[in-house]
Design an enzyme around this catalytic site. Structure first.
Site, mmCIF file in Angstrom:
data_model
loop_
_atom_site.group_PDB
_atom_site.id
_atom_site.type_symbol
_atom_site.label_atom_id
_atom_site.label_comp_id
_atom_site.label_asym_id
_atom_site.label_seq_id
_atom_site.Cartn_x
_atom_site.Cartn_y
_atom_site.Cartn_z
ATOM 1 N N HIS A 60 37.617 54.179 53.687
ATOM 2 C CA HIS A 60 36.819 54.380 54.619
ATOM 3 C C HIS A 60 37.400 54.099 56.046
ATOM 4 O O HIS A 60 37.485 54.685 56.986
ATOM 5 C CB HIS A 60 35.682 54.045 54.676
ATOM 6 C CG HIS A 60 34.479 55.098 53.999
ATOM 7 N ND1 HIS A 60 33.684 55.906 54.760
ATOM 8 C CD2 HIS A 60 34.154 55.289 52.695
ATOM 9 C CE1 HIS A 60 32.962 56.600 53.938
ATOM 10 N NE2 HIS A 60 33.292 56.231 52.618
ATOM 11 N N GLU A 109 31.790 63.716 57.731
ATOM 12 C CA GLU A 109 31.795 62.356 57.157
ATOM 13 C C GLU A 109 33.289 62.469 56.497
ATOM 14 O O GLU A 109 33.541 62.951 55.639
ATOM 15 C CB GLU A 109 30.864 62.145 56.045
ATOM 16 C CG GLU A 109 31.228 60.823 55.254
ATOM 17 C CD GLU A 109 30.145 60.306 54.306
ATOM 18 O OE1 GLU A 109 29.072 60.938 54.225
ATOM 19 O OE2 GLU A 109 30.417 59.576 53.624
ATOM 20 N N LYS A 136 11.089 71.082 50.424
ATOM 21 C CA LYS A 136 11.734 69.901 51.440
ATOM 22 C C LYS A 136 11.010 68.633 51.228
ATOM 23 O O LYS A 136 10.963 68.132 52.343
ATOM 24 C CB LYS A 136 11.851 70.807 52.576
ATOM 25 C CG LYS A 136 12.385 72.178 52.533
ATOM 26 C CD LYS A 136 12.287 72.768 53.870
ATOM 27 C CE LYS A 136 12.871 74.291 53.766
ATOM 28 N NZ LYS A 136 12.713 75.108 54.775
ATOM 29 N N ASP A 167 19.596 76.578 53.249
ATOM 30 C CA ASP A 167 18.660 76.008 54.008
ATOM 31 C C ASP A 167 19.210 74.534 53.776
ATOM 32 O O ASP A 167 18.758 73.715 52.731
ATOM 33 C CB ASP A 167 17.310 76.102 53.479
ATOM 34 C CG ASP A 167 16.261 75.487 54.449
ATOM 35 O OD1 ASP A 167 16.529 74.677 55.180
ATOM 36 O OD2 ASP A 167 15.087 76.032 54.707
#
Ligand code: ADP
Length: 553
Positions: free
Chosen positions: A538, A232, A364, A440
């Site tokens: 951006h 990104e 998660k 993770d």
């Protein structure tokens, strides 16, 4: 075992069959040099034995003492011992392996049986005959066998005993089977033995990710260069700007409030009354010592902190929380929980273990329990940013930031019914640091829970900003942390591996750094929004001219 029988997932089935197959290597599929060595030692064994038997027969007949040895006899005895040791170690291990693999084959059969019960159109298709003898020499022939289904792709590593070659062959076979080029997916340049049996099954290459660096992050009197793996645009630059604002204002400070990983099995009883009896037992402080004795056997680092229970009908959910040293700790806590369940089964024979994880953990998945109770490391990180720095570096003002934070991060998130999402983009920074340091990435879900607070202080001159993150799940040992690139990123932070003097300090510091980087990211993005710069920046960093040209077509 019981659990796996009832809930054997695809992953378990694959792993079981993979390891079962690896032991086939022991017999007829042996490489040529090993077979020659076996023959040599067998011949040595027979020759030495025959020679010694003859010599001793002669000695007995001539009444010569047996213990006085000629040089040739010493040599023969030495040869006999050496060949015995070699043959025993080789065939003894093979024998033991064959026993183990026969047990695992039984497990495989259970898995296959489960899948056979499902009606499948594939049942009519005749399965290709598997190749069990020695594999052909050339890669091209092995690729053919994988493509035709005569060698299971998952067995390549164990059959070939060469991880790199297995990946090359699997990559090529997949290319042939799908007709896709896979040109951009590199194969060479990665140590596949480092992921075997630990990080990834059936590798076909690796994905390249750029790693940027933000910093120095001035945190608790020290400076850190924070590695961030991301695609990104703007993210690293923005976090870097936040780090600059923090550093020029004297740095940030962090406090770790809690450090405990949780796992919550679900067990079921014939009645809710019985489930409540176990709840009372598990939550009674008088029983804590007994339970923790069982739990702590799993590892020298796992230390039970508490058990919190919840019920749904006759199902009982027991949330065990423990410290895990420098490991993120899921394996550790799961082993401890299994020990306790085995122990409880004797006193509660009517207890049925439904699953080692009953989702009250909660791993998660977005869940209020992590947001409220915490999971992993609960960290608060704060800084006071000078009004002058806010104007010069962040191009905005204290009142604008405070107002935006209230309306967006607090009220806006309340309107959205957010769960732990009272922030601008904590998950951006968390995921980038997680990927770079071998955490993770799926635990980004709860690790990104964050409430960002901003207040005017010093008569409105300066800004007090903080991030409160109750469930940052990180480790510096285990999982992907030992892989070369990830371990280099941990090393950059001075946090590679375990802290031997004070186990747990490395992982707690990593959690603080994650929170510090989030603080920097929040400051910078919020400033960009307040100043109305977001779209402009951006367009500058996130859209290369090539992309814009492409988009215009
Ligand atoms: P996880 O529980 O996060 O999945 P693993 O069980 O894969 O982690 O890895 C932890 C392993 O590292 C254990 O075998 C543990 O004994 C070992 N270890 C060595 N030093 C430490 C330490 N300082 N803290 C935690 N674990 C450690």
């Amino acid at each position: 075992m019981e659990l796996r029988r009832r809930h054997s997932s695809g992953a378990t089935a694959t792993a079981t069959s993979y390891y079962g197959r690896s032991r086939i290597l022991a017999s007829d599929a042996l490489p040529l040099p090993i077979r020659h060595t076996n023959r040599l030692f067998s011949a040595l064994f027979v020759a030495s034995l025959v020679f010694l038997m003859r010599r001793w027969r002669q000695k007995i007949r001539s009444s010569s003492p047996l213990h006085i040895l000629a040089f040739s006899e010493i040599l023969a005895i030495f040869g006999l011992m050496a060949s015995l040791i070699y043959l025993f170690s080789f065939f003894g291990i093979t024998f033991i392996q064959s026993i183990i693999s026969s047990h695992e084959e039984e497990d495989e059969e259970e898995v296959d049986f489960a899948s056979e019960r499902k009606p499948s159109s594939c049942a009519l298709v005749e399965k290709p005959k598997l190749v069990t003898e020695t594999l052909p020499e050339s890669d091209a022939e092995i690729v053919e066998l994988v493509v035709s289904g005569r060698i299971p792709s998952y067995s390549l590593e164990s059959r070939l005993g060469d991880c790199d070659r297995a990946v090359r062959i699997r990559h090529e076979a997949l290319r042939r089977m799908t007709g896709r080029g896979l040109e951009g997916l590199p194969v060479s340049g990665f140590d596949y033995s480092s992921i075997l049996g630990q990080c990834c099954e059936m590798p076909i290459g690796y994905v390249q990710l750029p790693v940027g660096v933000a910093g120095p992050l001035n945190l608790d009197g020290r400076e850190y260069y924070v590695p961030m793996a991301t695609t990104e645009g703007c993210l690293v630059a923005s976090t870097n700007r936040g780090c600059k604002a923090i550093a020029e204002s004297g740095g940030a400070h962090s406090v770790v409030l809690r450090d405990g990983m949780s796992r919550a099995p679900v067990v079921s009883f014939p009645s809710a009354r019985r489930a409540a009896e176990l709840k009372a037992y598990a939550e009674n402080s008088a029983n804590f010592e007994t339970i923790s004795l069982m739990f702590n056997r799993s590892s020298r680092f796992a230390r039970l902190q508490g058990v919190q229970c919840s019920m749904a009908g006759r199902n009982l959910y027991m949330r065990f929380t423990c410290s895990t040293g420098d490991a993120m700790g899921m394996n550790m806590v799961s082993k401890g929980v299994q020990n306790v369940l085995d122990f409880l089964q004797a006193d509660f024979p009517d207890m049925e273990i439904i699953s080692i994880s009953g989702n009250f953990c909660s791993d998660k998945k977005p869940a209020a329990v992590n947001w409220i109770e915490g999971r992993g490391k609960s960290v608060v990180c704060e800084a006071t940013i000078n009004g002058e720095v806010i104007k010069r570096v962040l191009k905005t003002t204290v009142p604008a930031l405070v107002e935006l934070n209230t309306i967006k991060n607090l009220a806006g998130s309340a309107v959205a019914g957010a769960l732990g999402g009272f922030n601008a983009h904590a998950s951006n920074i968390v995921s980038a640091v997680f990927i770079a340091t071998g955490q993770d990435p799926a635990q980004n879900v709860e690790s990104s829970h964050c409430i960002t607070m901003m207040e005017a202080v010093n008569d409105g001159e300066d800004l007090h900003v903080s991030v409160t993150m109750p469930s940052i799940e990180v480790g510096t040992v285990g999982g992907g942390t030992q892989l070369a690139s990830q371990s280099a990123c941990l090393d950059l932070l001075g946090l590679k591996g375990p802290n031997t003097e004070s186990p747990g300090s490395n992982s707690r510091l990593l959690a603080s750094i994650v929170a510090g980087a989030v603080l920097a990211g929040e400051l910078s993005l919020m400033s960009a929004l307040a100043a109305g710069q977001l779209v402009k920046s951006h367009m500058k960093y996130n859209r290369s001219s090539r992309d814009i040209a492409g988009a215009a077509q």
